[in-house]
Scaffold this active site. Structure first.
Site, PDB file in Angstrom:
ATOM      1  N   GLY A 157       8.374   9.416   1.486  1.00  0.00           N
ATOM      2  CA  GLY A 157       8.091   8.614   0.304  1.00  0.00           C
ATOM      3  C   GLY A 157       9.353   8.302  -0.474  1.00  0.00           C
ATOM      4  O   GLY A 157      10.475   8.574  -0.028  1.00  0.00           O
ATOM      5  N   TRP A 215      -3.922   0.732   5.634  1.00  0.00           N
ATOM      6  CA  TRP A 215      -2.611   0.506   6.230  1.00  0.00           C
ATOM      7  C   TRP A 215      -1.928  -0.675   5.538  1.00  0.00           C
ATOM      8  O   TRP A 215      -2.572  -1.670   5.206  1.00  0.00           O
ATOM      9  CB  TRP A 215      -2.762   0.177   7.715  1.00  0.00           C
ATOM     10  N   LEU A 232       1.989  12.877  12.059  1.00  0.00           N
ATOM     11  CA  LEU A 232       3.369  12.740  12.551  1.00  0.00           C
ATOM     12  C   LEU A 232       3.475  13.013  14.046  1.00  0.00           C
ATOM     13  O   LEU A 232       4.430  13.644  14.519  1.00  0.00           O
ATOM     14  CB  LEU A 232       4.320  13.662  11.783  1.00  0.00           C
ATOM     15  N   ALA A 279       3.067   2.033  -1.323  1.00  0.00           N
ATOM     16  CA  ALA A 279       1.765   2.659  -1.532  1.00  0.00           C
ATOM     17  C   ALA A 279       0.827   1.680  -2.202  1.00  0.00           C
ATOM     18  O   ALA A 279       1.167   1.046  -3.196  1.00  0.00           O
ATOM     19  CB  ALA A 279       1.897   3.915  -2.391  1.00  0.00           C
ATOM     20  N   GLU A 282       9.989   9.590   7.927  1.00  0.00           N
ATOM     21  CA  GLU A 282       8.803   8.857   7.468  1.00  0.00           C
ATOM     22  C   GLU A 282       8.334   9.551   6.201  1.00  0.00           C
ATOM     23  O   GLU A 282       7.495  10.447   6.246  1.00  0.00           O
ATOM     24  CB  GLU A 282       7.712   8.873   8.539  1.00  0.00           C
ATOM     25  N   CYS A 293      27.905  16.425  38.635  1.00  0.00           N
ATOM     26  CA  CYS A 293      27.664  15.159  39.336  1.00  0.00           C
ATOM     27  C   CYS A 293      28.894  14.703  40.105  1.00  0.00           C
ATOM     28  O   CYS A 293      28.784  13.992  41.108  1.00  0.00           O
ATOM     29  CB  CYS A 293      27.234  14.081  38.339  1.00  0.00           C
ATOM     30  N   ASP A 305      -0.877  11.704   1.819  1.00  0.00           N
ATOM     31  CA  ASP A 305      -1.397  11.005   3.000  1.00  0.00           C
ATOM     32  C   ASP A 305      -1.908  11.926   4.103  1.00  0.00           C
ATOM     33  O   ASP A 305      -2.594  11.459   5.015  1.00  0.00           O
ATOM     34  CB  ASP A 305      -0.299  10.100   3.587  1.00  0.00           C
ATOM     35  N   GLU A 313      23.057  10.211  38.735  1.00  0.00           N
ATOM     36  CA  GLU A 313      23.846  10.027  39.954  1.00  0.00           C
ATOM     37  C   GLU A 313      23.149  10.647  41.157  1.00  0.00           C
ATOM     38  O   GLU A 313      23.088  10.050  42.239  1.00  0.00           O
ATOM     39  CB  GLU A 313      25.238  10.653  39.786  1.00  0.00           C
TER      40      GLU A 313
END
Length: 360
Positions: A295, A171, A205, A165, A293, A87, A201, A55
């Site tokens: 397994g 990838w 991240l 996997a 993210e 506000c 892996d 605002e």
């Protein structure tokens, strides 16, 4: 005609609010539009946590034209002091004659207070314009405020035959899918993974490119097997490792000797880190959205515990076969029930994104 114009201006406010995604948490994303004589004379959004609200930014853009205008705001204006002044007072001081907002802010600091203060001061106030769209935009914020728990998005990159996997170092999905995955990280306050994924892996991240901040990295590691040379520990930002009393004190000390690393010894369930406790801790820390993210093991455990709100399945048109690992443990999920709602499908080059909400 008036209703159509209200929706048009509110849609613009919602579009502006989106610009704050990934930058304003734990606050909600908010956009504002100042309209006078049927024309937009000021636009603004909450651009960064701790800075001016939507605002105020819109009023500044409108300048002298603001007096007697109407303000369209994607969330009920706040009427309390926080990092910024209220506000509602800014709107009153500017001489706004009418305020239209999309939905009420469920925060105990607001929740109708903003509406009441504006109406009490003689300003015309109307809520509920594009309410559903506004609630959808800030679904993570709404959930945390109402339940004390973060909104959890479970992201998986998988083959068409349901494997996560394949060949090491390769990838599963293509560049466009991975870019979309990066956008999910940008929108999240934290990224959660399990120690199995770290050992296999060695993920970073992180959000790629120059960033003022990185999402908090979270690792569930019941026996504290976290390598001291893990790549994520060499990245900018913070890493929190959740473990149990099984963790060796010497290892805890060694990890916490690394810059930005914290080890939290928490509650256990069946000898493992209690995932419900983890989620309660994240909600208490005011994290609106957490991206998972991980397994198969952690994915399955989170689903079984009813801690996932949204699935983001990135599916590649390839088959990995028996050498791959299943996305979820079907045996462990036997008898588990949920409903998928709001299914959305998006093509990303040769890959597909399937997104859906989970409801018990």
């Amino acid at each position: 005609m008036e209703a159509l114009n209200e929706k048009k201006f509110m849609a613009l406010a919602l579009e502006l609010a989106e610009k704050g995604r990934g930058l304003v948490s734990p606050n909600p994303m908010v956009g504002a539009v100042i309209v006078k004589g049927g024309r937009v004379v000021g636009r603004g959004w909450h651009a960064r946590y701790g800075e001016a609200h939507a605002e105020v930014n819109a009023l500044r853009k409108a300048g002298k034209r603001v007096h007697g205008a109407t303000a369209y705001v994607s969330l009920e204006p706040c009427g309390h002091w926080g990092r910024q002044p209220p506000c509602t007072q800014a709107l009153l001081d500017a001489g706004i004659s009418k305020v239209v907002y999309a939905c009420r802010d469920p925060s105990p600091w607001v929740n109708g207070r903003g509406h009441h203060e504006l109406a009490k001061a003689g300003i015309k106030v109307k809520g509920g314009v594009l309410e559903r769209e506004a609630q959808e935009l800030n679904r993570a914020y709404f959930k945390r405020v109402k339940t004390g728990l973060s909104w959890v998005v479970l992201k998986v990159a998988m083959s068409a035959d349901g494997k996560i996997a394949g060949q090491k170092g390769k990838w599963i999905t293509g560049k466009r899918a991975r870019k979309e995955g990066q956008r999910l990280r940008v929108a999240s306050d934290a990224v959660l993974t399990g120690i199995g994924t770290v050992l296999k892996d060695d993920p970073r991240l992180t959000v790629r490119g120059k960033r003022e901040w990185q999402p908090l990295r979270l690792v569930v590691d019941s026996r504290l097997r976290m390598p001291l040379n893990a790549r994520m520990l060499r990245e900018e930002g913070r890493t929190v490792v959740f473990t149990t009393k099984k963790a060796a004190k010497k290892k805890i000390k060694a990890l916490e000797g690394r810059k930005g690393v914290e080890v939290v010894v928490g509650k256990e369930k069946h000898g493992e880190v209690d995932l419900k406790w983890v989620m309660k801790e994240l909600g208490d820390a005011d994290f609106n959205q957490v991206l998972v993210e991980a397994g198969r093991e952690l994915n399955t455990a989170l689903l079984k515990a009813g801690l996932v709100d949204e699935l983001a399945l990135f599916v590649a048109p390839k088959r990995i076969g028996a050498k791959g690992l299943d996305v979820f443990d079907a045996t462990a999920l036997k008898g588990w029930k949920t409903r998928l709602t709001g299914l959305a499908v998006k093509r990303l080059g040769v890959d597909w994104l399937l997104a859906a909400r989970l409801r018990p």
